[in-house]
Design a protein around this motif. Structure first.
Motif, short mmCIF file in Angstrom:
data_model
loop_
_atom_site.label_atom_id
_atom_site.label_comp_id
_atom_site.label_asym_id
_atom_site.label_seq_id
_atom_site.Cartn_x
_atom_site.Cartn_y
_atom_site.Cartn_z
N ARG A 43 0.83 -1.22 0.00
CA ARG A 43 0.00 0.00 0.00
C ARG A 43 0.86 1.26 0.00
O ARG A 43 0.54 2.23 -0.69
CB ARG A 43 -0.95 -0.02 1.18
N LEU A 44 1.92 1.26 0.79
CA LEU A 44 2.82 2.42 0.80
C LEU A 44 3.44 2.63 -0.58
O LEU A 44 3.51 3.76 -1.07
CB LEU A 44 3.94 2.22 1.83
N ALA A 45 3.90 1.56 -1.19
CA ALA A 45 4.55 1.66 -2.50
C ALA A 45 3.57 2.09 -3.58
O ALA A 45 3.91 2.89 -4.46
CB ALA A 45 5.20 0.32 -2.86
N GLY A 65 -2.47 3.98 -12.63
CA GLY A 65 -2.78 2.57 -12.51
C GLY A 65 -3.06 1.98 -13.87
O GLY A 65 -3.23 2.68 -14.87
N SER A 66 -3.08 0.68 -13.91
CA SER A 66 -3.36 -0.04 -15.14
C SER A 66 -4.41 -1.08 -14.84
O SER A 66 -4.23 -1.91 -13.95
CB SER A 66 -2.08 -0.71 -15.64
N ALA A 67 -5.52 -1.03 -15.54
CA ALA A 67 -6.62 -1.97 -15.29
C ALA A 67 -6.19 -3.40 -15.61
O ALA A 67 -5.47 -3.64 -16.57
CB ALA A 67 -7.83 -1.59 -16.14
N ARG A 95 -4.89 3.11 -9.13
CA ARG A 95 -3.53 3.12 -8.57
C ARG A 95 -2.71 2.01 -9.19
O ARG A 95 -3.24 0.98 -9.59
CB ARG A 95 -3.57 2.87 -7.06
N PRO A 96 -1.39 2.19 -9.23
CA PRO A 96 -0.54 1.10 -9.69
C PRO A 96 -0.71 -0.13 -8.80
O PRO A 96 -0.98 -0.02 -7.61
CB PRO A 96 0.87 1.68 -9.54
N ASP A 130 3.32 -2.56 -11.18
CA ASP A 130 2.70 -2.58 -12.52
C ASP A 130 1.93 -1.27 -12.66
O ASP A 130 1.08 -0.96 -11.82
CB ASP A 130 1.73 -3.74 -12.67
N LEU A 131 2.24 -0.53 -13.73
CA LEU A 131 1.58 0.75 -13.92
C LEU A 131 1.46 1.10 -15.38
O LEU A 131 1.98 0.40 -16.24
CB LEU A 131 2.34 1.85 -13.16
#
Length: 126
Positions: free
Chosen positions: A26-28, A40-42, A55-56, A72-73
């Motif tokens: 979560r922090l990352a 982010g990437s779906a 979010r990533p 992953d982003l």
């Protein structure tokens, strides 16, 4: 009548604090999302998006005071992918050190999409 508490032992004798893998993830993810042009990437099934790309996505493993992280982003097109990935690596490592006291021994960044960056809307002239 008040009684004073006994003095605490030296910090190195008090115990150990561990940070869970999920907390590091979560922090990352939050740190990576702070970098401009990184989003982010779906998740996709048969080429169709099946999740919200807010979010990533991050996977992390903690070993003592060290962490390995995979991010992953998506990078907004036409941003320089390598430059954005370097900024994500640096930001994640910095935040893990500052917030969790962990050293990121490896931060792998996988760019999974290059969505077109939306141009700001221009006012319509009549």
């Amino acid at each position: 009548m008040t009684t004073s508490a006994p003095p605490l032992p030296d910090p190195e004798l008090r115990g150990r604090t561990t940070v869970a893998d999920r907390a590091v993830e979560r922090l990352a993810a939050a740190a990576a999302a702070e970098v401009d042009l990184a989003t982010g990437s779906a998740r996709r099934v048969l080429g169709l998006p099946v999740s919200d790309p807010d979010r990533p996505r991050v996977t992390a493993r903690v070993h003592g005071d060290e962490a390995t992280v995979e991010v992953d982003l998506a990078v907004a097109w036409p941003a320089p992918v390598g430059q954005v990935a370097r900024r994500v690596r640096a930001r994640v490592a910095e935040q893990l050190a500052d917030l969790a006291g962990l050293r990121a021994v490896r931060v792998d960044v996988r760019v999974t999409a290059l969505p077109a960056q939306r141009a700001p809307e221009r006012p319509r002239v009549r």
